[in-house]
Design an enzyme around this catalytic site. Structure first.
Site, short mmCIF file in Angstrom:
data_model
loop_
_atom_site.label_atom_id
_atom_site.label_comp_id
_atom_site.label_asym_id
_atom_site.label_seq_id
_atom_site.Cartn_x
_atom_site.Cartn_y
_atom_site.Cartn_z
CG ASP A 94 -8.46 0.60 -14.19
OD1 ASP A 94 -7.23 0.71 -14.04
OD2 ASP A 94 -9.21 0.24 -13.27
CD GLU A 95 -5.05 5.26 -11.31
OE1 GLU A 95 -4.99 6.09 -10.39
OE2 GLU A 95 -4.65 4.08 -11.20
#
Length: 386
Positions: A94-95
């Site tokens: 998620d990054e």
């Protein structure tokens, strides 16, 4: 992405929106994998035990994780970033880091770029994200946490000095608990405190880490955004509902995990040379044991047998609550070998059995074929996947 796993669950199930949701197991021995912002208000955080989370928030709603779905949304999110820049480095599910050099000429000032990314992300994924922008990589990461959720925080070049002066040193990526304890003993609380002493002082006390720490306190980061970084390892682990010293049970878990790891390696085209056994005892003390093979492998049986051999050498004086196996030291199957390059370690051929099992599962589903020794074992509810 903002509270990613929990936000995906709220996206897919409207009844969960606005409620204190956490992703994780439901047993008292489970931990929270992700927490929505609604439940964070009560002090619930990821990696917290479910027991403590329930104490802090009696109304907490626990839902099981769905990694396949999270990866699906993750691919959509990375696709959004690719619309803005070709230079993207995915740091986790998620990054990601994005090199924004020159984007102003296409999308306007950096403020506009950040907001366009956020708008596009919500259009495509249905989720919000927080964006941090800065002249260097580590400051951009810090900035991305400054205005969460659904925020934008920009550190401009002329702001770096003042921003770092008051920044707690624990905010610097890579400063862990042990280093933080050392720094606190030396009277360091902020990056400004680090600059009260010269670079040589820190190098004498912390070696190469001291020089890097001093550089960060000055806003210096030589690391660039590096696209398509190869995975470094592949692993699987399970936490038990009941602690055990039964080696037969532990070996069955290692077999199931070796299957998962081997299948994942083959699917992504990797072979690894180092097999690692992970054991966590009932008192939460954790140990790892590793062995490097003569050749790189994606063979399920080879991984399993190596892990079992490592387990056999452990005395197991205490009960075990978690066991896992991993493979690292990769080489890609598609790698072009240079004939003039020394190649000290062979690459094993993929097992015909593994190929056949993978083909059947790909066509008919993951449960279409199973090893005889795992059929009854996998029916047992006495496990918690991670």
């Amino acid at each position: 992405m903002d509270a990613f796993f929990a936000s995906v669950e709220q996206l897919d199930n409207p009844e969960l929106r606005g409620k204190p949701v956490a992703v994780g197991g439901t047993s008292d021995r489970s931990v929270v994998s992700a927490a929505s912002y609604e439940v964070r208000k009560f002090g619930v955080r990821s990696a917290m035990s479910v027991v403590k989370a329930r104490q802090l928030c009696p109304d907490i709603i626990l839902v099981p994780g769905r990694m396949k779905r999270y990866k699906e949304i993750s691919r959509m999110a990375m696709g959004v970033l690719a619309e803005f820049s070709p230079t993207i480095e995915q740091a986790s599910v998620d990054e990601a880091y994005l090199d924004g050099t020159g984007l102003e000429r296409l999308f306007g000032p950096i403020d506009a770029v950040c907001h366009r990314i956020k708008t596009r992300m919500e259009e495509v994924t249905g989720l919000t994200c927080s964006v941090g922008a800065a002249p260097v990589r580590f400051l951009a990461k810090i900035a991305s946490d400054m205005d969460k959720p659904n925020g934008v925080y920009i550190i401009r070049h002329e702001q770096i000095h003042d921003f770092l002066q008051a920044l707690p040193v624990k905010k610097i990526p890579g400063v862990g608990k042990k280093l933080l304890e050392i720094l606190h003993r030396l009277g360091v609380q902020t990056c400004g405190d680090i600059l009260q002493r010269d670079r040589e002082y820190w190098q004498e006390r912390l070696g190469k880490y001291g020089g890097a720490l001093h550089d960060r306190a000055r806003g210096i980061d030589p690391n660039l955004v590096t696209p398509s970084e190869q995975a470094k390892s592949c692993s699987a682990e399970n936490t038990f509902h009941e602690d055990t010293t039964d080696r037969v049970v532990l070996k069955k878990w290692l077999l199931a995990q070796s299957e998962r790891v081997g299948e994942d390696l083959r699917r992504h085209g990797y072979k690894g040379r180092t097999v690692t056994l992970k054991v966590k005892y009932a008192d939460f003390k954790q140990i790892t044991r590793s062995r490097s093979l003569d050749g790189r492998t994606d063979n399920t049986t080879r991984i399993f047998e190596t892990a079992c051999d490592l387990l056999q050498k452990l005395e197991l004086r205490r009960a075990v609550r978690l066991i896992g196996v991993g493979v690292s030291n990769f080489t890609a199957r598609t790698r072009q070998v240079n004939l003039f390059e020394e190649e000290p370690h062979a690459v094993e051929a993929t097992s015909e059995l593994d190929k056949a099992v993978d083909a059947v599962r790909q066509k008919f589903g993951g449960k279409a074929v199973a090893r005889a020794e795992l059929i009854e074992f996998k029916k047992s509810p006495n496990n918690s996947d991670k």
